[in-house]
Design a protein around this motif. Structure first.
Motif, PDB file in Angstrom:
ATOM      1  N   PRO A 169      -4.661   2.840 -17.654  1.00  0.00           N
ATOM      2  CA  PRO A 169      -6.041   2.698 -17.179  1.00  0.00           C
ATOM      3  C   PRO A 169      -6.496   3.913 -16.376  1.00  0.00           C
ATOM      4  N   LYS A 170      -7.646   4.456 -16.716  1.00  0.00           N
ATOM      5  CA  LYS A 170      -8.136   5.687 -16.099  1.00  0.00           C
ATOM      6  C   LYS A 170      -8.396   5.545 -14.605  1.00  0.00           C
ATOM      7  N   MET A 171      -8.899   4.382 -14.199  1.00  0.00           N
ATOM      8  CA  MET A 171      -9.323   4.205 -12.813  1.00  0.00           C
ATOM      9  C   MET A 171      -8.302   3.520 -11.919  1.00  0.00           C
ATOM     10  N   ILE A 172      -7.181   3.094 -12.464  1.00  0.00           N
ATOM     11  CA  ILE A 172      -6.287   2.208 -11.719  1.00  0.00           C
ATOM     12  C   ILE A 172      -5.781   2.814 -10.413  1.00  0.00           C
ATOM     13  N   ASP A 173      -5.478   4.110 -10.406  1.00  0.00           N
ATOM     14  CA  ASP A 173      -4.925   4.718  -9.199  1.00  0.00           C
ATOM     15  C   ASP A 173      -5.944   4.820  -8.069  1.00  0.00           C
ATOM     16  N   LYS A 174      -7.217   4.798  -8.400  1.00  0.00           N
ATOM     17  CA  LYS A 174      -8.270   4.787  -7.390  1.00  0.00           C
ATOM     18  C   LYS A 174      -8.778   3.368  -7.122  1.00  0.00           C
ATOM     19  N   ALA A 175      -8.930   2.610  -8.200  1.00  0.00           N
ATOM     20  CA  ALA A 175      -9.568   1.302  -8.074  1.00  0.00           C
ATOM     21  C   ALA A 175      -8.711   0.293  -7.318  1.00  0.00           C
ATOM     22  N   VAL A 176      -7.440   0.201  -7.653  1.00  0.00           N
ATOM     23  CA  VAL A 176      -6.602  -0.824  -7.031  1.00  0.00           C
ATOM     24  C   VAL A 176      -6.457  -0.621  -5.523  1.00  0.00           C
ATOM     25  N   PRO A 177      -6.136   0.597  -5.039  1.00  0.00           N
ATOM     26  CA  PRO A 177      -6.079   0.770  -3.579  1.00  0.00           C
ATOM     27  C   PRO A 177      -7.421   0.479  -2.898  1.00  0.00           C
ATOM     28  N   ALA A 178      -8.520   0.891  -3.539  1.00  0.00           N
ATOM     29  CA  ALA A 178      -9.834   0.637  -2.959  1.00  0.00           C
ATOM     30  C   ALA A 178     -10.148  -0.851  -2.939  1.00  0.00           C
ATOM     31  N   ASN A 179      -9.797  -1.544  -3.996  1.00  0.00           N
ATOM     32  CA  ASN A 179     -10.116  -2.963  -4.083  1.00  0.00           C
ATOM     33  C   ASN A 179      -9.256  -3.819  -3.164  1.00  0.00           C
ATOM     34  N   ARG A 180      -8.132  -3.280  -2.739  1.00  0.00           N
ATOM     35  CA  ARG A 180      -7.320  -4.001  -1.750  1.00  0.00           C
ATOM     36  C   ARG A 180      -8.054  -4.114  -0.419  1.00  0.00           C
ATOM     37  N   VAL A 181      -9.000  -3.193  -0.169  1.00  0.00           N
ATOM     38  CA  VAL A 181      -9.745  -3.200   1.094  1.00  0.00           C
ATOM     39  C   VAL A 181     -11.238  -3.392   0.817  1.00  0.00           C
ATOM     40  N   CYS A 182     -11.542  -4.252  -0.142  1.00  0.00           N
ATOM     41  CA  CYS A 182     -12.932  -4.664  -0.424  1.00  0.00           C
ATOM     42  C   CYS A 182     -13.791  -3.516  -0.962  1.00  0.00           C
ATOM     43  N   GLY A 183     -13.146  -2.478  -1.509  1.00  0.00           N
ATOM     44  CA  GLY A 183     -13.880  -1.370  -2.104  1.00  0.00           C
ATOM     45  C   GLY A 183     -14.402  -0.355  -1.111  1.00  0.00           C
ATOM     46  N   LEU A 184     -13.975  -0.433   0.149  1.00  0.00           N
ATOM     47  CA  LEU A 184     -14.606   0.386   1.177  1.00  0.00           C
ATOM     48  C   LEU A 184     -13.991   1.773   1.333  1.00  0.00           C
ATOM     49  N   HIS A 185     -12.676   1.903   1.265  1.00  0.00           N
ATOM     50  CA  HIS A 185     -12.115   3.213   1.569  1.00  0.00           C
ATOM     51  C   HIS A 185     -12.400   4.225   0.484  1.00  0.00           C
ATOM     52  N   TYR A 186     -12.850   3.749  -0.673  1.00  0.00           N
ATOM     53  CA  TYR A 186     -13.215   4.641  -1.778  1.00  0.00           C
ATOM     54  C   TYR A 186     -14.332   5.588  -1.370  1.00  0.00           C
TER      55      TYR A 186
END
Length: 268
Positions: free
Chosen positions: A250-267
Motif C-alpha cells: 500500500p502506497k500510503m500505509i507508512d504515513k497513514a497508519v501512524p497518523a491514524n493512530r492519533v486521529c489523523g493529527l500528526h500528519y
C-alpha cells in the motif's frame, strides 16, 4: 412518501426504490432536505483513495454523524454539514485505514462539538472507543457497531436496522473484500466475520463499503451472497485466493497508519 411513477416503479425524494420479496425497499443514493423528512443520507467520494464518506442525519433534531472522513476533504465535509444546518455529533471510522489519513481530527477542530469514534480493538486514539454491540445514536436513529475483524483487528460494520443499511468498511467490498496480508489481517477471521455478521442480515439490506474502484456505489446482502467471487467460495478456497492475490505494498500505509493512530493529527 412513496409516489408511483408512470413506468410502474416507485421513488422517494432523492432515493431510488425497488421491489423485493419483502415489499418496497429504498436504495439510497442521497436524500433531500424535504420538510418533514426524518432521515438524511449523502454519499461523498475521494478520487485519490477511492474512499466513500457517508453523512447521515436526522433533520428533526439536526444531529448527524459522518463515517470514514478523509483528511483532504475535511473542509468540504464541514462546509456541507454547516450548509445543511446539521450538528456533527460523531465522526466515525470503520477501522484504522492504511490508504488514507482520517479526517476526524481535522473535523474536530472545524466543528468543535464533534467527537471522534473508532473501535477499541484498533488501538487508535479517539474520544469514544466502541466494542461489539455498542450503539451510536443521532436524533431518532442509531448505528449498531458490529465487530467484523479480519482486514484489521478493529474493523466495525455499522448497521442501521431502521433504514435497512450497513456500512461495511473494508471488510466487505462490492464483489470483493479487504486484503488480509498486513495490519493484523486474517483471511479466516474475515471470512467468518462476513458470513456470521453481514451475510446473516436480511437479503434486502443495502451495503455501503469504504471503497470502490469501479464506480459502484452500493450493493445488497443478497447480491454479495450470490455473486461475490471470493466469499461465495468455501473457507479453504477463500484462504487460497487471498494468499495468492499478489497485491502491491500500500502506497500510503507508512504515513497513514501512524497518523491514524492519533486521529489523523500528526500528519499535519
Amino acid at each position: 412518501m412513496l409516489q408511483k411513477l408512470s413506468f410502474g416503479g416507485w421513488r422517494v425524494a432523492g432515493a431510488v426504490c425497488s421491489l423485493s420479496k419483502t415489499g418496497v425497499r429504498v436504495r439510497f443514493i442521497s436524500t433531500a432536505m424535504d420538510k418533514g423528512q426524518t432521515f438524511f443520507f449523502r454519499q461523498l467520494f475521494d478520487t485519490v483513495s477511492s474512499t466513500y464518506t457517508y453523512l447521515l442525519g436526522d433533520p428533526r433534531t439536526s444531529e448527524a454523524v459522518l463515517i470514514d472522513p478523509v483528511l483532504e476533504h475535511a473542509e468540504r465535509d464541514a462546509a456541507l454539514i454547516k450548509e445543511l444546518g446539521f450538528k456533527l455529533v460523531y465522526a466515525l471510522n470503520t477501522h484504522m485505514h492504511a490508504d488514507h489519513v482520517t479526517g476526524t481530527g481535522k473535523l474536530k477542530s472545524l466543528l468543535c462539538e464533534t467527537q471522534s469514534v473508532i473501535g477499541k480493538a484498533s488501538g487508535a486514539q479517539a474520544d469514544i472507543h466502541l466494542v461489539d454491540g455498542d450503539v451510536v445514536k443521532f436524533g431518532g436513529h442509531e448505528l449498531l457497531a458490529s465487530a467484523t475483524p479480519g482486514h484489521t483487528n478493529g474493523c466495525l460494520t455499522y448497521i442501521c436496522h431502521k433504514q435497512g443499511m450497513a456500512f461495511t468498511g473494508d471488510t466487505l467490498l462490492i464483489r470483493g473484500c479487504g486484503r488480509t496480508d498486513f495490519q493484523e489481517g486474517s483471511s479466516e477471521t474475515l471470512y467468518k466475520s462476513v458470513h456470521q455478521r453481514i451475510f446473516t442480515l436480511p437479503d434486502y439490506y443495502l451495503l455501503y463499503p469504504a471503497h470502490d474502484y469501479r464506480g459502484q456505489t452500493s450493493t445488497t446482502v443478497w447480491e454479495e451472497k450470490k455473486y461475490n467471487p471470493r466469499l461465495t467460495k468455501p473457507l479453504n478456497e477463500f484462504i487460497t485466493i487471498m494468499e495468492n492475490l499478489k497485491l502491491p505494498y500500500p502506497k500510503m500505509i507508512d504515513k497513514a497508519v501512524p497518523a491514524n493512530r492519533v486521529c489523523g493529527l500528526h500528519y499535519e
